[in-house]
Enzyme design. Structure first.
Site, short mmCIF file in Angstrom:
data_model
loop_
_atom_site.label_atom_id
_atom_site.label_comp_id
_atom_site.label_asym_id
_atom_site.label_seq_id
_atom_site.Cartn_x
_atom_site.Cartn_y
_atom_site.Cartn_z
N ASP A 1 -2.13 45.29 37.36
CA ASP A 1 -1.90 44.58 38.62
C ASP A 1 -1.27 43.21 38.35
O ASP A 1 -0.40 42.76 39.10
CB ASP A 1 -3.21 44.40 39.41
CG ASP A 1 -3.38 45.51 40.44
OD1 ASP A 1 -2.77 46.58 40.27
OD2 ASP A 1 -4.12 45.30 41.42
N TYR B 1 -15.56 53.20 34.39
CA TYR B 1 -15.50 53.69 35.77
C TYR B 1 -16.17 55.06 35.92
O TYR B 1 -16.49 55.47 37.03
CB TYR B 1 -14.05 53.78 36.26
CG TYR B 1 -13.38 52.44 36.48
CD1 TYR B 1 -14.07 51.25 36.31
CD2 TYR B 1 -12.05 52.36 36.86
CE1 TYR B 1 -13.45 50.03 36.49
CE2 TYR B 1 -11.43 51.14 37.05
CZ TYR B 1 -12.14 49.98 36.86
OH TYR B 1 -11.52 48.77 37.05
N ASP C 1 -8.57 39.18 27.00
CA ASP C 1 -8.42 37.86 27.62
C ASP C 1 -7.10 37.22 27.20
O ASP C 1 -6.37 36.65 28.01
CB ASP C 1 -9.63 36.95 27.33
CG ASP C 1 -10.11 37.05 25.88
OD1 ASP C 1 -9.67 37.97 25.15
OD2 ASP C 1 -10.93 36.21 25.48
N LYS D 1 -11.48 44.57 23.28
CA LYS D 1 -12.37 43.40 23.22
C LYS D 1 -13.35 43.70 22.10
O LYS D 1 -14.57 43.74 22.29
CB LYS D 1 -13.07 43.25 24.60
CG LYS D 1 -13.89 41.98 24.75
CD LYS D 1 -13.07 40.73 24.89
CE LYS D 1 -13.97 39.51 24.97
NZ LYS D 1 -13.22 38.24 24.85
N ASP E 1 -6.57 48.57 34.55
CA ASP E 1 -6.56 48.37 35.99
C ASP E 1 -6.15 46.92 36.31
O ASP E 1 -5.26 46.65 37.12
CB ASP E 1 -7.98 48.66 36.51
CG ASP E 1 -8.04 48.77 38.02
OD1 ASP E 1 -6.99 48.69 38.67
OD2 ASP E 1 -9.16 48.92 38.55
#
Ligand code: NAD
Length: 359
Positions: free
Chosen positions: A252, A141, A224, A192, A248
């Site tokens: 959620d 980000y 994942d 990852k 992020d």
């Protein structure tokens, strides 16, 4: 010495839910003579309307001089046509990076009274208590270079850069391990590293830090798989630590395990424990001004503030207990309403928490 709190109500339902959280803070302030000093300032769309920018210098100045910040939410359709650089959300990103609030704590706890509001089976989620620790000021980000460029063949290409330095990984790792020491002493680091070199380094640093915490069990999981495990068997986790983007998304998903985003607080901490506390949800423009928003995530964020920035764990416990009692009584804002409970307004919910504290 007085403890200075900056309150930033923001936009949409922000001012409505903040009014209730401030009432709760005033109540415990009086009860325990905490010497809390509350000041208010503008951020987001409200600041754009008044000053033309989403984070005025004056707000940043007060934020720097405060011991903790309590934020409602920012944004809304009114400001969406604006240039990306001065949208409300930019104010939020800027205050987080200016204050170096690198550690985002997002607990996902399921109040047993709300087990039926979750989209998962009650037996999968009841008793859920996980803490997601998300790195907040680095990663993709913020990485440079970034942008949209035109290639030689005339086609446009978007690009971002995923970077983490060792020191950034170390400080978020230590925060996660320190928090795990106060909980069930298990950390799951999400990466990852089969595909991304940046997370290969992430994993290596997490392994190294874990040597300093022999009592904490460290495990690793690809992002994942972590997403799948969160909806399959979320109770297997204690503390999950991960980078900005993965955090992020995962936080959620974890939020929805608990039934309503209106119940979830969060904290963003700097290296000294100074923090900004905010509900996980946004400004909910669809219900703003109707007096039906759930104020509990903001009230619980205020409790987190007392615990993490002011060391007032017992007062925080008291607020969390009051919230639980209010749910026991069957009070529900529409987002968590189920048949047989009593639908109440934002204000009535806030007042019920104050009454429970005063009882
Ligand atoms: P949102 O979280 O605002 O709303 C999603 C849904 O959840 C809506 O249906 C809303 O009514 C409901 N909801 C959210 N909070 C609630 C509460 N306390 N009580 C009851 N219902 C609640 O997300 P969105 O719709 O994607 O975004 C709306 C605006 O908020 C956008 O401008 C977005 O950029 C902004 N936003 C801000 C933050 C923040 O300030 N931290 C975070 C996310 C989104």
């Amino acid at each position: 010495m007085s403890k200075k709190i900056l309150v930033l109500p923001g936009d949409g339902i922000g001012p409505e839910i903040m009014a209730q959280a401030v009432q709760v803070l005033n109540t415990v302030n009086e009860q325990h003579s905490l010497d809390l000093e509350i000041e208010e300032a503008l951020i987001g769309g409200a600041a754009i309307d008044a000053d033309g920018v989403p984070l005025p210098d004056s707000t940043l100045e007060v934020a720097r001089n405060s011991d903790a910040i309590l934020l409602g939410a920012v944004g809304g359709p009114k400001w969406e046509p604006l240039d990306r650089a001065i949208r409300p959300e930019k104010g939020l990103l800027k205050i987080r990076s200016e204050l170096e609030l690198f550690g985002n704590l997002r607990p996902a706890m399921l109040y047993p009274q709300l087990a039926s509001a979750s989209s998962l089976k009650p037996e999968v989620v009841s008793g859920l208590d996980i803490l997601i620790v998300r790195e907040l000021t680095g990663g993709i980000y913020f990485g440079q270079p970034r942008g949209i460029r035109t290639l030689e063949n005339g086609e446009r290409q978007g690009y971002n850069t995923y970077v983490y330095s060792e020191s950034e990984i170390e400080r978020i790792g230590r925060l996660a391990f320190d928090l795990a020491m106060k909980r069930d002493k298990r950390v799951c680091s999400v990466d990852k590293c089969n595909v991304l070199e940046v997370t290969e380094l992430w994993r290596e640093v997490m392994e190294r830090i874990s040597q300093e915490y022999p009592e904490v069990e460290l495990s690793h999981m690809y992002v994942d798989n972590a997403a799948m495990q969160l909806v399959r068997a979320p109770k297997q986790f204690d503390v999950m630590v991960t980078g900005n983007m993965f955090g992020d998304i995962l936080s959620d998903a974890a939020a929805m395990l608990t039934g309503s985003i209106g119940m979830l607080p969060s904290a963003s901490l700097d290296k000294n424990g100074k923090g900004m506390y905010e509900p996980c949800h946004g400004s909910a423009p669809d219900i703003a001004g109707q007096g039906i928003a759930n104020p509990l995530a903001t009230i619980l964020s205020a409790a987190m503030m007392l615990r993490y920035s002011f060391g007032l764990g017992e007062v925080a416990d008291q607020i969390e207990k009051a919230v639980s009692q209010v749910l026991d009584k069957g009070y529900r804002t529409p987002d968590i309403y189920t048949e047989g409970t009593e639908k109440v307004s934002t204000e009535a919910m806030g007042q019920a928490v104050v009454d429970a504290l005063n009882a």
